[in-house]
Scaffold this active site. Structure first.
Site, mmCIF file in Angstrom:
data_model
loop_
_atom_site.group_PDB
_atom_site.id
_atom_site.type_symbol
_atom_site.label_atom_id
_atom_site.label_comp_id
_atom_site.label_asym_id
_atom_site.label_seq_id
_atom_site.Cartn_x
_atom_site.Cartn_y
_atom_site.Cartn_z
ATOM 1 N N GLY A 40 12.578 4.948 -34.942
ATOM 2 C CA GLY A 40 12.262 4.451 -33.843
ATOM 3 C C GLY A 40 12.955 5.306 -32.825
ATOM 4 O O GLY A 40 14.008 5.672 -32.704
ATOM 5 N N LEU A 43 13.397 2.614 -26.516
ATOM 6 C CA LEU A 43 14.621 2.923 -25.610
ATOM 7 C C LEU A 43 15.741 2.821 -26.466
ATOM 8 O O LEU A 43 16.723 3.504 -26.309
ATOM 9 C CB LEU A 43 14.708 1.567 -24.581
ATOM 10 C CG LEU A 43 13.408 1.948 -23.403
ATOM 11 C CD1 LEU A 43 13.911 0.430 -22.479
ATOM 12 C CD2 LEU A 43 13.795 3.263 -22.714
ATOM 13 N N GLY A 45 16.298 3.412 -29.694
ATOM 14 C CA GLY A 45 16.494 4.638 -30.848
ATOM 15 C C GLY A 45 16.545 5.820 -30.072
ATOM 16 O O GLY A 45 17.364 6.818 -30.612
ATOM 17 N N SER A 284 2.661 -8.017 -15.099
ATOM 18 C CA SER A 284 4.242 -8.222 -14.941
ATOM 19 C C SER A 284 4.531 -9.405 -14.384
ATOM 20 O O SER A 284 3.962 -10.006 -13.284
ATOM 21 C CB SER A 284 4.665 -7.013 -13.969
ATOM 22 O OG SER A 284 6.091 -7.224 -13.735
ATOM 23 N N ARG A 330 10.589 -17.890 -18.907
ATOM 24 C CA ARG A 330 9.190 -17.789 -19.603
ATOM 25 C C ARG A 330 8.803 -18.950 -20.128
ATOM 26 O O ARG A 330 7.755 -19.472 -20.261
ATOM 27 C CB ARG A 330 9.319 -16.583 -20.171
ATOM 28 C CG ARG A 330 9.356 -15.448 -19.362
ATOM 29 C CD ARG A 330 9.618 -14.384 -20.213
ATOM 30 N NE ARG A 330 9.712 -13.262 -19.087
ATOM 31 C CZ ARG A 330 9.850 -11.866 -19.600
ATOM 32 N NH1 ARG A 330 10.001 -11.683 -20.851
ATOM 33 N NH2 ARG A 330 9.980 -10.809 -18.738
ATOM 34 N N HIS A 401 4.570 -12.446 -26.851
ATOM 35 C CA HIS A 401 5.275 -11.225 -26.190
ATOM 36 C C HIS A 401 6.484 -10.769 -26.835
ATOM 37 O O HIS A 401 6.449 -9.265 -26.826
ATOM 38 C CB HIS A 401 5.670 -11.601 -24.667
ATOM 39 C CG HIS A 401 6.231 -10.717 -23.773
ATOM 40 N ND1 HIS A 401 5.319 -9.578 -23.623
ATOM 41 C CD2 HIS A 401 7.421 -10.612 -23.339
ATOM 42 C CE1 HIS A 401 6.307 -8.644 -22.819
ATOM 43 N NE2 HIS A 401 7.423 -9.219 -22.546
ATOM 44 N N GLU A 425 14.865 -4.383 -30.048
ATOM 45 C CA GLU A 425 14.301 -5.768 -30.327
ATOM 46 C C GLU A 425 14.327 -6.056 -31.670
ATOM 47 O O GLU A 425 14.187 -7.124 -32.094
ATOM 48 C CB GLU A 425 12.893 -5.529 -29.726
ATOM 49 C CG GLU A 425 12.042 -6.875 -29.782
ATOM 50 C CD GLU A 425 10.808 -6.732 -28.985
ATOM 51 O OE1 GLU A 425 10.571 -6.158 -28.240
ATOM 52 O OE2 GLU A 425 9.903 -7.774 -29.403
HETATM 53 C C1 LIG Z 1 3.937 -5.373 -22.274
HETATM 54 C C2 LIG Z 1 5.284 -5.509 -21.979
HETATM 55 C C3 LIG Z 1 6.218 -5.720 -20.913
HETATM 56 C C4 LIG Z 1 7.642 -5.509 -21.173
HETATM 57 N N1 LIG Z 1 8.009 -5.418 -20.019
HETATM 58 C C5 LIG Z 1 9.697 -5.737 -19.979
HETATM 59 C C6 LIG Z 1 10.230 -5.721 -18.772
HETATM 60 O O1 LIG Z 1 9.583 -5.530 -17.760
HETATM 61 N N2 LIG Z 1 11.659 -5.846 -18.648
HETATM 62 C C7 LIG Z 1 12.368 -5.638 -20.013
HETATM 63 O O2 LIG Z 1 13.508 -6.005 -20.052
HETATM 64 N N3 LIG Z 1 11.512 -5.577 -20.995
HETATM 65 C C8 LIG Z 1 10.196 -5.727 -21.226
HETATM 66 N N4 LIG Z 1 9.277 -5.768 -22.209
HETATM 67 C C9 LIG Z 1 10.359 -5.857 -23.657
HETATM 68 C C10 LIG Z 1 10.803 -4.561 -23.976
HETATM 69 O O3 LIG Z 1 9.688 -3.430 -23.546
HETATM 70 C C11 LIG Z 1 10.681 -4.279 -25.462
HETATM 71 O O4 LIG Z 1 11.706 -5.415 -25.900
HETATM 72 C C12 LIG Z 1 11.727 -3.019 -25.600
HETATM 73 O O5 LIG Z 1 11.177 -1.785 -25.074
HETATM 74 C C13 LIG Z 1 11.845 -2.492 -27.081
HETATM 75 O O6 LIG Z 1 12.393 -1.450 -27.241
HETATM 76 P P1 LIG Z 1 12.890 -0.881 -28.834
HETATM 77 O O7 LIG Z 1 13.481 0.404 -28.210
HETATM 78 O O8 LIG Z 1 13.644 -1.910 -29.482
HETATM 79 O O9 LIG Z 1 11.647 -0.874 -29.620
HETATM 80 P P2 LIG Z 1 10.051 0.018 -29.132
HETATM 81 O O10 LIG Z 1 10.060 0.647 -27.925
HETATM 82 O O11 LIG Z 1 9.110 -1.033 -29.591
HETATM 83 O O12 LIG Z 1 9.972 1.145 -30.419
HETATM 84 C C14 LIG Z 1 10.061 1.016 -31.668
HETATM 85 C C15 LIG Z 1 10.049 2.432 -32.304
HETATM 86 O O13 LIG Z 1 10.084 2.104 -33.551
HETATM 87 C C16 LIG Z 1 9.183 3.015 -34.279
HETATM 88 N N5 LIG Z 1 8.618 2.492 -35.527
HETATM 89 C C17 LIG Z 1 8.274 0.999 -35.544
HETATM 90 N N6 LIG Z 1 8.071 0.775 -36.776
HETATM 91 C C18 LIG Z 1 8.205 1.982 -37.561
HETATM 92 C C19 LIG Z 1 8.288 2.344 -38.939
HETATM 93 N N7 LIG Z 1 7.854 1.443 -40.019
HETATM 94 N N8 LIG Z 1 8.449 3.780 -39.234
HETATM 95 C C20 LIG Z 1 8.760 4.573 -38.317
HETATM 96 N N9 LIG Z 1 8.919 4.239 -36.947
HETATM 97 C C21 LIG Z 1 8.700 2.984 -36.601
HETATM 98 C C22 LIG Z 1 7.988 3.274 -33.200
HETATM 99 O O14 LIG Z 1 7.346 4.437 -33.628
HETATM 100 C C23 LIG Z 1 8.949 3.385 -31.884
HETATM 101 O O15 LIG Z 1 9.404 4.664 -31.816
HETATM 102 C C24 LIG Z 1 8.055 -5.829 -22.306
HETATM 103 C C25 LIG Z 1 7.489 -6.027 -23.379
HETATM 104 C C26 LIG Z 1 6.049 -5.601 -23.270
HETATM 105 C C27 LIG Z 1 5.135 -5.601 -24.560
#
Ligand SMILES: Cc1cc2nc3c(=O)[nH]c(=O)nc-3n(C[C@H](O)[C@H](O)[C@H](O)COP(=O)(O)OP(=O)(O)OC[C@H]3O[C@@H](n4cnc5c(N)ncnc54)[C@H](O)[C@@H]3O)c2cc1C
Ligand code: FES
Lengths: 638, 255
Positions: A40, A43, A45, A284, A330, A401, A425
């Site tokens: 991943g 943010l 990873g 948003s 929310r 969401h 997440e």
């Molecule tokens: C529309 C929307 C708006 C949002 N707005 C906000 C906001 O304003 N403020 C806030 O704080 N939060 C917000 N959130 C929540 C926040 O964006 C996410 O919780 C956060 O960005 C998740 O980050 P992450 O790095 O955990 O995962 P992600 O950014 O989801 O990254 C997951 C990574 O894992 C990889 N991956 C997944 N499964 C596999 C697999 N099996 N094999 C290989 N790679 C894999 C993907 O390729 C990706 O690189 C929002 C969410 C959404 C949906």
């Protein structure tokens, strides 16, 4: 087995500092001998891979998109919290901590949340240093806005594209490490299995999504930062590829899954337009700063919104929650919307919508100000709905969401399965039963930039450098064979129904029985239906093509197969948790005016589930939650 | 509505491709273009045919995954719109719509409408960053940035890296993409130290990867879903020129 969260002793504001000092350091000359796998590049990873690469570890990073820059974090709009108190409005680390624990309805671990608040300021500094163009005042200082669940203005933002800009910052840092050779990047690679050797996570099996080649990667420790599992509901605000596969496979290999039933429904999304709907779009939450939410007072209202006089409108959030009004958290806002629509007062096609009206703000502040603040969101709304929000108030409705649940981790972000770390997440750690706006970006970057670079040492200092098993170890061969067998099986069923049809069917069950309002009978129905869908899936699904090339249906099939297992655990957890808390609303447990009623006597714990084998009930492990710094109280936003 | 989709089908990078026509009934204005492809794919799968491969993820116009040529225009006829945000109300009954992959020497086709855009990552790796170790930044408010500068930087930073600019350019140039990154960072005080080196490295990487030169056609700006303007290319040219002069001077000094 007792779960040890490894919370450092001492007063809350000293724990992290003390822990950082108490942990052993990895000898600098040994760092390059350790290999770290990061799955991943969102943010969490992306920040982790870049920071660990800088420290000298040998890093391999994987994502399923064609570039690390496209992780789902890119879609976050509203902003990121930090306790900078640049507004001088009474914010502090303790207040951010307090708001987050309260917002999570007292179901999160105090020590983790405090640390999150503590490192929040460094995140903003780091992002600015990397060139994130946050919004500024005319003075050149950083600007802030307010967000749901807080009475201070602590949210930093970059127009309506905060997630994009933060991710591009992390991606830039990551790109630099790739160029320097400290990180090797594998885009279009999907992790399909975790490899466990002698009880420790030591590698993964991935499929190259272009060539179909299945291969193994060995490491000294594995980090999963694979995002949330919201797509178990089929329709959600998540990107189409978001999945549970990585964490579900790890769960099956022994990692406990914590609080799967804590799933957040966002109140401000564009309503469903029709059968063809493939995903839902979030508007948003920042819109609620200036937009007023209302529905007609009487059911079946036929007049156009502007023909409805003030007296016939119900600004229900302002009415029910006078001190937070349209900025109520929310979970509360979402349920309130469902309630008015259930009463037949919803607007738009199907009556599943409420108005988000900017008329008052426009007359108070002028169109220019509103346009500067939300112009891009207005455009997006018009593009999708074909309606002009300057003329006609926006229609919004809640949608699935964010998932607060995830793999259980201790204070070091390590799962009960040694060597497996989980970030962002994908873990369960900081948001309890409900996440506040602008806190997920904060958590992802906290985990990636400022927590794991330290806590990874706690594990690695116990691993002798150079002892890593190679990919010829039988455990890798076994895992590869499992992956190949599963794909072969999916491709050979040759049934009559597509993967999407099963996914939609699952989603409907989840939304109806495990969605905004849950009750015992409904959850039991879901627990009956999900295994039936799963059984039919494995008999009737039709997956075209072969495993040996680019095959998007095969990718989806694997993900949906995992959702069909994960969804059952989610419902199981929701049934077990016989209380309401945060976003988990059990209709049996509510106050006379419809607020969630917790049962702290019985349920002030983290539910961590152990996989016991297919067809067997999972086993529950409890991590008791202790509140020493924030007083357990009924959450009130009135 | 009824319309006809003519879609580029190509099984693999080395296979020969061809356009195949698919008549579509019951098209609704509220469907996105990708949702129409979903519907087509469901029926192809049921008929035992291969579904159309296309990249997509967020379906919100921000991840930059989606994108192909729609009747000759990258991302289709609506201005400032990605393919996933293009809704069928932009078309009319009886239309024939041709969908082909982004074509460029630097973007080999993988399958159907999917191309390999990894060259864009390589341009960024060549210098599209500010080297700031984790934890090294000063207090965020210690760096004052005039609002206009920050806003302009944000205008450039809005690039989603979809590659439409390259597909639209008769020369297959990546100047708009590269200039957006260079301007985003070059407009900020934090980005000054590496500014010249960044321009030199990114431009030479771009050339090395087989992207063409810019001859001011402006097609890139016309199709950019995020409204990145040619003004940034002018900035890049200035930075590159200054950087080259500085580099030459330094080379002379060393002699
Ligand atoms: C529309 C929307 C708006 C949002 N707005 C906000 C906001 O304003 N403020 C806030 O704080 N939060 C917000 N959130 C929540 C926040 O964006 C996410 O919780 C956060 O960005 C998740 O980050 P992450 O790095 O955990 O995962 P992600 O950014 O989801 O990254 C997951 C990574 O894992 C990889 N991956 C997944 N499964 C596999 C697999 N099996 N094999 C290989 N790679 C894999 C993907 O390729 C990706 O690189 C929002 C969410 C959404 C949906
Ligand atoms: S799918 Fe993300 S921009 Fe179109």
């Amino acid at each position: 087995m007792t779960l040890d969260a490894k919370i450092p002793s001492g007063p809350i504001e000293k724990k992290w500092e003390k822990h950082r000092f108490d942990m052993k350091l990895v000898n600098p000359s040994n760092k390059r001998k350790y290999k770290v796998i990061v799955v991943g590049t969102g943010l969490a990873g992306g920040a982790a891979a870049a920071s660990l690469g800088q420290l000298g570890y040998e890093v391999e990073a994987f994502c399923y998109q064609d570039s690390a820059r496209r992780a789902h974090s890119i879609a976050a709009q509203g902003g990121i919290n930090a306790a900078k108190n640049y507004q001088n409005d009474g914010d502090s680390i303790f207040r951010l901590f307090y708001d987050t624990v309260k917002g999570g309805d007292f179901r999160s671990r105090e020590a983790n949340v405090y640390r999150l608040a503590e490192v929040s300021n460094a995140i903003i500094d780091q992002c600015v240093a990397l060139g994130v163009p946050f919004a500024r005042e005319y003075s050149g200082y950083l600007a802030n806005r307010s967000f749901g669940g807080a009475q201070v203005s602590r949210t930093f933002y970059a127009r309506g594209q905060t997630g994009q800009q933060l991710l591009l910052g992390a991606y830039a840092a990551l790109s630099r490490e790739v160029a320097l050779g400290s990180v090797k990047m594998y885009p279009r690679h999907e992790m399909l299995e975790l490899v466990v050797i002698d009880g420790h996570a030591k590698g993964i099996v991935v499929r190259d999504m272009v060539t179909g080649k299945v291969s193994s990667h060995a490491a000294d420790t594995v980090l999963l930062a694979t995002g949330g599992y919201g797509n178990v509901f089929y329709l959600s605000t998540n990107a189409k590829g978001c999945n549970t596969t990585a964490i579900w496979r790890a769960h099956r290999k022994g990692a406990f899954f914590a609080n799967p039933c804590y799933t957040q429904i966002h109140p401000t999304c564009i309503p469903v337009a029709g059968e063809h709907q493939s995903k839902l779009t979030l508007m948003s939450e920042s819109l609620r700063n200036d937009g007023r939410v209302w529905v007609p007072k009487k059911a079946g209202e036929q007049r156009k919104p502007w023909e409805i006089p003030e007296d016939d409108r119900d600004y229900y959030l302002e009415r029910k929650y006078p001190s937070y009004g349209n900025l109520a958290p929310r979970d509360i806002s979402s349920r309130a919307a469902k309630q008015v629509c259930d009463e037949g007062r919803g607007v738009g096609p199907g009556g599943r919508g409420v108005y988000l009206d900017f008329t008052d703000s426009i007359s108070r502040l002028g169109k220019g100000v509103i346009e500067a603040r939300y112009g891009n969101l207005f455009e997006m709304y018009e593009r999708i709905t074909g309606e002009d929000p300057w003329k006609w108030p926006m229609r919004i409705y809640p949608a699935m969401h964010y998932t607060m649940g995830g793999l259980w981790v201790d204070y070091n972000l390590m799962s009960n399965l040694p060597g497996l770390h989980v970030l962002g997440e994908a873990n369960f750690s900081d948001h309890g039963a409900n996440r506040l706006g602008a806190s997920a970006l904060m958590q992802g970057l906290a985990d990636g930039y400022f927590v794991i670079p330290y806590t990874i040492a706690d594990y690695l200092t116990k691993v002798k450098p150079g002892t890593r098993a190679g990919v010829d170890h039988p455990a890798f061969k076994e895992a590869e064979a499992e992956v190949a067998g599963r794909m072969k099986k999916l491709l050979s069923i040759g049934g009559t129904k597509t993967v999407d049809e099963f996914h939609k069917e699952l989603g409907q069950v989840m939304w109806e029985f495990v969605g905004m309002g849950r009750n015992e009978a409904g959850l039991k129905t879901a627990l009956q239906k999900i295994p039936q869908i799963r059984e039919r899936f494995w008999k009737e699904v039709l997956v075209p093509g072969s495993g040996a090339d680019f095959n998007q249906e095969l990718e989806k099939a694997g993900r949906v197969a995992d959702f069909l297992e994960m969804g059952e655990l989610l419902a199981y957890d929701a049934l077990m948790r016989d209380e309401s808390c945060g976003a988990h609303f059990r209709e049996e447990h509510q106050t006379p005016d419809g607020e969630a009623m917790r049962d702290d006597e019985k349920y002030a714990y983290v539910a961590a589930w152990e996989f016991k084998g297919e067809g067997k009930a999972p086993e529950l492990h409890k991590e008791a939650l202790e509140f020493e710094n924030v007083h357990l109280a009924q959450r009130s936003y009135k | 509505m009824k319309l006809t989709l003519k879609i580029w089908r190509q099984e693999s990078p080395s296979a020969k491709g061809r356009l195949v026509a698919y008549p579509m009934d019951h098209v609704e204005g509220d469907m996105s273009f990708l949702e129409l492809l979903d519907i087509l794919n469901q029926s192809l799968i049921k008929k035992g045919e291969a579904p159309v491969a296309f990249d997509h993820d967020c379906r919100e116009g921000i991840c930059g995954s989606c994108g192909f040529m729609i009747s000759g225009i990258a991302h289709g006829p609506q201005k400032l719109t990605t393919t996933c945000q293009l809704f069928m109300r932009q078309f009319k009954d009886g239309d024939t719509i041709v969908a082909e992959p982004f074509r460029s020497k630097a973007f080999p086709v993988i399958k159907d409408l999917v191309v390999d855009r990894s060259a864009l990552d390589k341009i960024v790796q060549a210098g599209g960053f500010i080297s700031a170790r984790t934890g090294s930044g000063p207090d965020a408010n210690a760096i004052l940035i005039p609002k206009e500068k920050a806003d302009k930087s944000m205008d450039a930073a809005a690039c989603i890296g979809c590659g439409a600019c390259i597909a639209a350019c008769p020369n297959g140039s990546a100047m708009l993409f590269t200039s957006a990154k260079i301007s985003h960072l070059g407009l900020l005080p934090q980005g000054q130290t590496e500014r010249h080196q960044r321009a030199l490295r990114m431009v030479s990487k771009m050339e090395e990867l087989g992207f063409g030169a810019c001859s001011n056609h402006g097609e890139c700006e016309a199709v950019c879903p995020k409204g990145i303007t040619l003004e940034f290319i002018a900035r890049l040219n200035r930075d590159f020129l200054v950087a080259s002069v500085v580099a030459t001077k330094e080379a002379v000094k060393k002699v």
